[in-house]
Design an enzyme around this catalytic site. Structure first.
Site, PDB file in Angstrom:
ATOM      1  N   ASP A   1     -15.610  -1.005   9.659  1.00 17.19           N
ATOM      2  CA  ASP A   1     -16.490  -1.360   8.553  1.00 17.19           C
ATOM      3  C   ASP A   1     -17.544  -2.357   9.026  1.00 17.19           C
ATOM      4  O   ASP A   1     -17.244  -3.285   9.797  1.00 17.19           O
ATOM      5  CB  ASP A   1     -15.682  -1.981   7.414  1.00 17.19           C
ATOM      6  CG  ASP A   1     -14.587  -1.051   6.896  1.00 17.19           C
ATOM      7  OD1 ASP A   1     -14.761   0.177   7.011  1.00 17.19           O
ATOM      8  OD2 ASP A   1     -13.569  -1.548   6.387  1.00 17.19           O
TER       9      ASP A   1
ATOM     10  N   GLU B   1     -14.188  -5.215  10.149  1.00 14.45           N
ATOM     11  CA  GLU B   1     -12.829  -4.961  10.615  1.00 14.45           C
ATOM     12  C   GLU B   1     -12.699  -3.512  11.061  1.00 14.45           C
ATOM     13  O   GLU B   1     -13.570  -2.679  10.786  1.00 14.45           O
ATOM     14  CB  GLU B   1     -11.803  -5.255   9.521  1.00 14.45           C
ATOM     15  CG  GLU B   1     -11.900  -4.342   8.311  1.00 14.45           C
ATOM     16  CD  GLU B   1     -10.825  -4.632   7.273  1.00 14.45           C
ATOM     17  OE1 GLU B   1     -10.128  -5.652   7.393  1.00 14.45           O
ATOM     18  OE2 GLU B   1     -10.701  -3.829   6.342  1.00 14.45           O
TER      19      GLU B   1
ATOM     20  N   ARG C   1     -11.431   3.546  12.055  1.00 12.37           N
ATOM     21  CA  ARG C   1     -12.582   3.473  11.154  1.00 12.37           C
ATOM     22  C   ARG C   1     -13.005   2.014  11.052  1.00 12.37           C
ATOM     23  O   ARG C   1     -12.205   1.166  10.655  1.00 12.37           O
ATOM     24  CB  ARG C   1     -12.224   4.013   9.760  1.00 12.37           C
ATOM     25  CG  ARG C   1     -13.433   4.481   8.950  1.00 12.37           C
ATOM     26  CD  ARG C   1     -13.096   4.613   7.471  1.00 12.37           C
ATOM     27  NE  ARG C   1     -13.017   3.298   6.845  1.00 12.37           N
ATOM     28  CZ  ARG C   1     -12.005   2.900   6.070  1.00 12.37           C
ATOM     29  NH1 ARG C   1     -10.997   3.701   5.833  1.00 12.37           N
ATOM     30  NH2 ARG C   1     -12.013   1.681   5.550  1.00 12.37           N
TER      31      ARG C   1
ATOM     32  N   ASN D   1      -9.851  -0.275  11.053  1.00 10.81           N
ATOM     33  CA  ASN D   1      -8.589   0.277  10.546  1.00 10.81           C
ATOM     34  C   ASN D   1      -8.086   1.325  11.528  1.00 10.81           C
ATOM     35  O   ASN D   1      -8.797   2.286  11.831  1.00 10.81           O
ATOM     36  CB  ASN D   1      -8.807   0.930   9.180  1.00 10.81           C
ATOM     37  CG  ASN D   1      -9.378  -0.042   8.168  1.00 10.81           C
ATOM     38  OD1 ASN D   1      -8.661  -0.858   7.614  1.00 10.81           O
ATOM     39  ND2 ASN D   1     -10.674   0.022   7.948  1.00 10.81           N
TER      40      ASN D   1
ATOM     41  N   GLU E   1       0.811  -1.213   0.000  1.00 12.71           N
ATOM     42  CA  GLU E   1       0.000   0.000   0.000  1.00 12.71           C
ATOM     43  C   GLU E   1       0.850   1.272   0.000  1.00 12.71           C
ATOM     44  O   GLU E   1       0.399   2.338   0.411  1.00 12.71           O
ATOM     45  CB  GLU E   1      -0.938  -0.021   1.208  1.00 12.71           C
ATOM     46  CG  GLU E   1      -1.870  -1.208   1.197  1.00 12.71           C
ATOM     47  CD  GLU E   1      -2.716  -1.297   2.448  1.00 12.71           C
ATOM     48  OE1 GLU E   1      -3.549  -0.408   2.660  1.00 12.71           O
ATOM     49  OE2 GLU E   1      -2.539  -2.261   3.206  1.00 12.71           O
TER      50      GLU E   1
ATOM     51  N   SER F   1      -6.563  -2.686   2.720  1.00 11.22           N
ATOM     52  CA  SER F   1      -7.002  -2.206   1.411  1.00 11.22           C
ATOM     53  C   SER F   1      -7.409  -3.316   0.455  1.00 11.22           C
ATOM     54  O   SER F   1      -7.188  -3.242  -0.740  1.00 11.22           O
ATOM     55  CB  SER F   1      -5.914  -1.337   0.768  1.00 11.22           C
ATOM     56  OG  SER F   1      -5.933  -0.049   1.334  1.00 11.22           O
TER      57      SER F   1
ATOM     58  N   GLY G   1      -7.203   5.792   5.501  1.00  9.23           N
ATOM     59  CA  GLY G   1      -6.622   6.565   4.408  1.00  9.23           C
ATOM     60  C   GLY G   1      -6.910   8.050   4.553  1.00  9.23           C
ATOM     61  O   GLY G   1      -7.960   8.455   5.050  1.00  9.23           O
TER      62      GLY G   1
ATOM     63  N   TYR H   1      -9.764   3.566  -4.569  1.00  9.15           N
ATOM     64  CA  TYR H   1      -8.808   4.620  -4.857  1.00  9.15           C
ATOM     65  C   TYR H   1      -8.673   5.017  -6.327  1.00  9.15           C
ATOM     66  O   TYR H   1      -8.017   5.999  -6.629  1.00  9.15           O
ATOM     67  CB  TYR H   1      -7.421   4.206  -4.336  1.00  9.15           C
ATOM     68  CG  TYR H   1      -7.394   4.085  -2.836  1.00  9.15           C
ATOM     69  CD1 TYR H   1      -7.384   5.217  -2.038  1.00  9.15           C
ATOM     70  CD2 TYR H   1      -7.389   2.846  -2.212  1.00  9.15           C
ATOM     71  CE1 TYR H   1      -7.363   5.123  -0.649  1.00  9.15           C
ATOM     72  CE2 TYR H   1      -7.362   2.737  -0.831  1.00  9.15           C
ATOM     73  CZ  TYR H   1      -7.346   3.886  -0.058  1.00  9.15           C
ATOM     74  OH  TYR H   1      -7.331   3.788   1.302  1.00  9.15           O
TER      75      TYR H   1
END
Length: 319
Positions: free
Chosen positions: A265, A277, A263, A279, A21, A153, A283, A224
């Protein structure tokens, strides 16, 4: 900012590295550099851990703090945090333990379940295990996701819709990690919920991930690269599910021991939100979700959020 005024502070923004990443991380780092400069920090430098003199420069750069904008292996798994602690440099975000726990999807699921957060049924496999496809399918069903335990990602993830595709998907995931998760596909609306704060935290406006016709899930290309509209804020879900998802995101943040930001999900199923999950380093690119959530609040602006994350890091170090 703690003992140092913003205009006198030297901040290292760590971005790049050698993970899969890297490019995303560099884009995040560039946005953070600009935000910190706008917030009034006197010296902000993007520092790439992949450079030959990285450790020497970090140790001798007289940096007052480091903003971690590294995604994936080396950044979100606690390794860079461990180095910064050894060097005595305050850093943003979660500490070594919380980062490692969140990065390991198998371990984080155990912590979610312990905290009463709904999770998808699944099976964990380790390299060298005997793989019984029928036994796995009895737990997860024919439609499932296969993913490396530690990655980010959407790298290495396969959406499996037929029994004969399960074993190849598992073998593919093992090329990314020595531990693999197979999880039931939960039907519903995909959302993500940012959490921000120090000793007290708040859930940000919820993002709804819009299904793309040519994408089976919210993969790297869609996140992205796709120019299409891929999400909307606020999420179009019921008030009860909205409040529940925000509460669960804060609970996940605390269960993992996160700090500053995270963050999480979810899939909002017929029975309510199910966590996927968390994060610990979301990003920060132009198309990333966390900055967009900040823009949709009525009391937060991205440069000041970045600045406060640095100041929280210094305060934590001083304590």
């Amino acid at each position: 900012m703690g003992l140092v005024a913003r205009e006198d502070a030297r901040i290292a923004v760590l971005a790049g590295g050698s993970s899969s990443e890297r490019d995303i991380s560099l884009a995040s780092g560039g946005n953070v550099v600009a935000a910190l400069q706008e917030a009034g920090f006197g010296y902000v430098e993007l520092v790439d851990p992949a450079s030959d003199d990285f450790v020497h420069h970090l140790a001798d750069g007289s940096f007052d703090a480091a903003f971690i904008a590294m995604h994936g292996a080396g950044g979100e798994d606690g390794k860079i945090q461990s180095l910064l602690e050894y060097l005595g440099i305050p850093y943003t975000g979660s500490d070594v333990t919380a980062s490692a726990c969140a990065a390991d999807k198998d371990l984080s699921k155990l912590l979610y379940a312990r905290a009463g957060i709904p999770i998808a049924p699944g099976v964990t496999l380790k390299q060298g295990d005997t793989i019984d496809v029928d036994e796995i399918l009895s737990v997860v069903g024919e439609k499932c996701f296969v993913k490396p335990a530690v990655n980010g990602s959407s790298y290495g993830i396969t959406y499996v819709k037929r029994a004969e595709d399960l074993l190849p998907a598992i073998e593919y995931a093992f090329t990314f990690d020595t531990k693999v998760l197979v999880e039931r596909k939960v039907e519903g609306v995909e959302i993500t919920v940012g959490v921000y704060g120090g000793s007290s935290v708040e859930a940000l406006p919820i993002v709804e991930i819009l299904q793309q016709e040519d994408a089976e899930f919210f993969d790297l290309r869609v996140k992205y690269i796709s120019p299409d509209k891929i999400h909307r804020i606020p999420a179009q879900i019921s008030e009860a599910d909205y409040a529940r998802a925000q509460e669960l995101a804060c609970r996940a943040h605390r269960a993992l021991g996160c700090f500053g930001l995270s963050r999480s999900d979810f899939i909002v199923s017929a029975d309510g939100p199910v966590i996927l999950e968390t994060n610990t380093i979301p990003g920060m690119t132009d198309t990333s979700l966390f900055p967009d959530e900040i823009r949709h609040t009525d009391h937060l602006v991205f440069p000041e959020v970045c600045a406060s994350l640095v100041e929280m890091a210094v305060e934590r170090s001083e304590q």
